[in-house]
Design a protein around this motif. Structure first.
Motif, mmCIF file in Angstrom:
data_model
loop_
_atom_site.group_PDB
_atom_site.id
_atom_site.type_symbol
_atom_site.label_atom_id
_atom_site.label_comp_id
_atom_site.label_asym_id
_atom_site.label_seq_id
_atom_site.Cartn_x
_atom_site.Cartn_y
_atom_site.Cartn_z
ATOM 1 N N TRP A 1 0.828 -1.202 0.000
ATOM 2 C CA TRP A 1 0.000 0.000 0.000
ATOM 3 C C TRP A 1 0.867 1.258 0.000
ATOM 4 N N SER A 2 0.611 2.149 -0.952
ATOM 5 C CA SER A 2 1.255 3.460 -0.940
ATOM 6 C C SER A 2 0.623 4.287 0.178
ATOM 7 N N GLU A 3 1.240 5.429 0.478
ATOM 8 C CA GLU A 3 0.655 6.268 1.516
ATOM 9 C C GLU A 3 -0.737 6.723 1.124
ATOM 10 N N ALA A 4 -0.927 7.050 -0.142
ATOM 11 C CA ALA A 4 -2.249 7.479 -0.607
ATOM 12 C C ALA A 4 -3.269 6.365 -0.440
ATOM 13 N N GLU A 5 -2.857 5.136 -0.774
ATOM 14 C CA GLU A 5 -3.782 4.013 -0.632
ATOM 15 C C GLU A 5 -4.070 3.738 0.843
ATOM 16 N N PHE A 6 -3.031 3.840 1.675
ATOM 17 C CA PHE A 6 -3.233 3.659 3.119
ATOM 18 C C PHE A 6 -4.252 4.664 3.646
ATOM 19 N N TRP B 1 2.681 1.903 10.084
ATOM 20 C CA TRP B 1 2.000 0.783 9.430
ATOM 21 C C TRP B 1 3.035 -0.094 8.717
ATOM 22 N N LEU B 2 3.948 0.538 7.980
ATOM 23 C CA LEU B 2 4.991 -0.219 7.286
ATOM 24 C C LEU B 2 5.962 -0.860 8.276
ATOM 25 N N ARG B 3 6.291 -0.149 9.343
ATOM 26 C CA ARG B 3 7.158 -0.721 10.382
ATOM 27 C C ARG B 3 6.578 -2.021 10.919
ATOM 28 N N ASN B 4 5.299 -1.975 11.270
ATOM 29 C CA ASN B 4 4.640 -3.154 11.844
ATOM 30 C C ASN B 4 4.602 -4.322 10.861
ATOM 31 N N ILE B 5 4.305 -4.008 9.607
ATOM 32 C CA ILE B 5 4.201 -5.084 8.611
ATOM 33 C C ILE B 5 5.574 -5.646 8.278
ATOM 34 N N ALA B 6 6.595 -4.788 8.211
ATOM 35 C CA ALA B 6 7.954 -5.277 7.957
ATOM 36 C C ALA B 6 8.360 -6.287 9.024
ATOM 37 N N LEU B 7 8.058 -5.975 10.261
ATOM 38 C CA LEU B 7 8.376 -6.886 11.352
ATOM 39 C C LEU B 7 7.650 -8.217 11.182
ATOM 40 N N ALA B 8 6.349 -8.144 10.854
ATOM 41 C CA ALA B 8 5.572 -9.363 10.652
ATOM 42 C C ALA B 8 6.093 -10.173 9.461
ATOM 43 N N ARG C 1 11.256 -2.098 -0.405
ATOM 44 C CA ARG C 1 11.224 -0.971 0.531
ATOM 45 C C ARG C 1 12.536 -0.839 1.313
ATOM 46 N N ALA C 2 13.589 -1.470 0.852
ATOM 47 C CA ALA C 2 14.877 -1.406 1.549
ATOM 48 C C ALA C 2 15.456 -0.002 1.565
ATOM 49 N N ILE D 1 -2.012 5.872 13.305
ATOM 50 C CA ILE D 1 -0.598 5.513 13.439
ATOM 51 C C ILE D 1 0.222 5.996 12.252
ATOM 52 N N GLY D 2 -0.441 6.331 11.150
ATOM 53 C CA GLY D 2 0.265 6.819 9.982
ATOM 54 C C GLY D 2 0.891 5.701 9.152
#
Length: 351
Positions: free
Chosen positions: A277-282, A299-306, A326-327, A294-295
């Motif tokens: 998801w891009s920021e616009a899509e988020f 959101w990306l932080r949480n998903i990267a961890l998962a 996304r590196a 959470i912004g």
């Protein structure tokens, strides 16, 4: 008033007095131990949380309201269904309460309508509506007003509805007869304490928010502590484990309101798809949702961890490709979690 509340979608209302002095020592001890983590507002307001008349001068009674939030289409065996999601590492799991409309908006508007109905019958009166939006001891007020008792996970439990409900309050300058509190019914059960993935419930009725997955994925702004990352599994927004395991939640009620029905993309969606998801899509997909707060970066932080946790288990090359995309993310926070996630492939010898 109860009839008006039911018409507005509330399951129960109660009334509490404003003397919460007995709760002050526990609040101070919790803050002193730093269990509030980065939630500085908890400490900033100090004992005002336990003193309604200081927060809103003139307050003499507090009306509490409960609103069930399980979506209308929730399966009978919903607890088992939700536990099964946690066994599918490539699926992103969002806490049940956050799959629909933002409860702050829903409850606040309906509590105001309830206040308006009261004013039509008794005349203008001083009041202020709260929904997890100010220094209010919600659970304490709810317990004192008969909504339920404090469970060992610190949430309010009801014999008729478990714990799958939101709470809201109306501080009023009208003296109302207080509701009778109910006795506790946790007994010797310690299921919620035992099931917590990060052992955030450090003792019955005592929660260290700094270890709580809901806090880490929602309130915490920085990097997730390294030692806790593997324990988050595929939970990307909140955590329901202590509620899923609770025997009383077999009585959890479905909401009559469509507001809490599940939004497309927030249940059963794959981590790779969510990570794309891009920021616009988020922003578009989370409009009117509690997740938006959470912004996109968190959101990306949480998903990267998962994704890193899923990679450790599955070795799926599609996960590696998604992470590599996304590196070089503009956010250092995202880049660091992506790097950690990619390193999970090396740890399992799949480089």
């Amino acid at each position: 008033m109860r009839d008006w509340a039911r018409e507005l979608g509330f399951s129960q209302i109660g009334v509490s007095g404003v003397d919460l002095s007995a709760a002050e020592a526990g609040l101070q001890a919790w803050l002193a131990r730093g269990f509030h983590g980065e939630m500085d507002y908890m400490a900033a307001h100090g004992l005002r949380r336990a003193r309604p008349a200081e927060l809103v001068p003139g307050t003499v009674s507090v009306i509490t309201a409960r609103m069930d939030y399980l979506p209308s289409g929730t399966a009978e065996d919903w607890q088992a269904v939700e536990f099964e999601r946690l066994q599918r590492p490539q699926e992103g799991v969002v806490s049940l309460y956050a799959r629909g409309r933002d409860y702050h908006k829903v409850l606040r508007a309906r509590l105001q309508k309830l206040s308006d109905r009261m004013a039509e019958h008794i005349g203008p009166f001083g009041h202020r509506v709260f929904t997890d939006s100010a220094p209010v001891l919600e659970a304490e007020l709810a317990a004192r007003s008969g909504q339920g008792w404090r469970g060992k996970h610190t949430l309010v439990l009801s014999r008729e509805a478990g714990s799958m409900f939101f709470l809201g309050e109306i501080y009023v300058d009208v003296a109302l007869p207080a509701s009778q509190p109910v006795s506790g019914h946790c007994g010797s059960c310690s299921a919620c304490v035992d099931v917590c993935p990060t052992q955030a419930i450090v003792a019955p009725y005592r929660l260290d928010a700094r270890r709580c997955i809901s806090y880490l994925t929602i309130e915490h702004a920085g990097p997730i502590p390294l030692e806790l990352r593997p324990l988050l599994g595929n939970r990307i927004y909140g955590c329901d484990d202590c509620q899923l395991i609770c025997p009383w939640n077999k009585f959890a009620q479905r909401s009559p309101l469509p507001d809490f029905d599940v939004r497309e993309g927030l249940s059963g969606n794959g981590l790779v798809a969510l990570f794309a998801w891009s920021e616009a899509e988020f922003l578009q997909r989370t409009e009117g949702s509690p997740i938006r707060r959470i912004g996109h970066t968190r959101w990306l932080r949480n998903i990267a961890l998962a994704l890193g946790n899923a990679l450790r288990v599955t070795g799926d090359p599609a996960i590696v490709e998604a992470l590599r995309q996304r590196a070089s993310d503009p956010s250092e926070l995202v880049r660091e979690h992506v790097a950690w996630a990619l390193a999970q492939q090396t740890e399992t010898g799949q480089a």
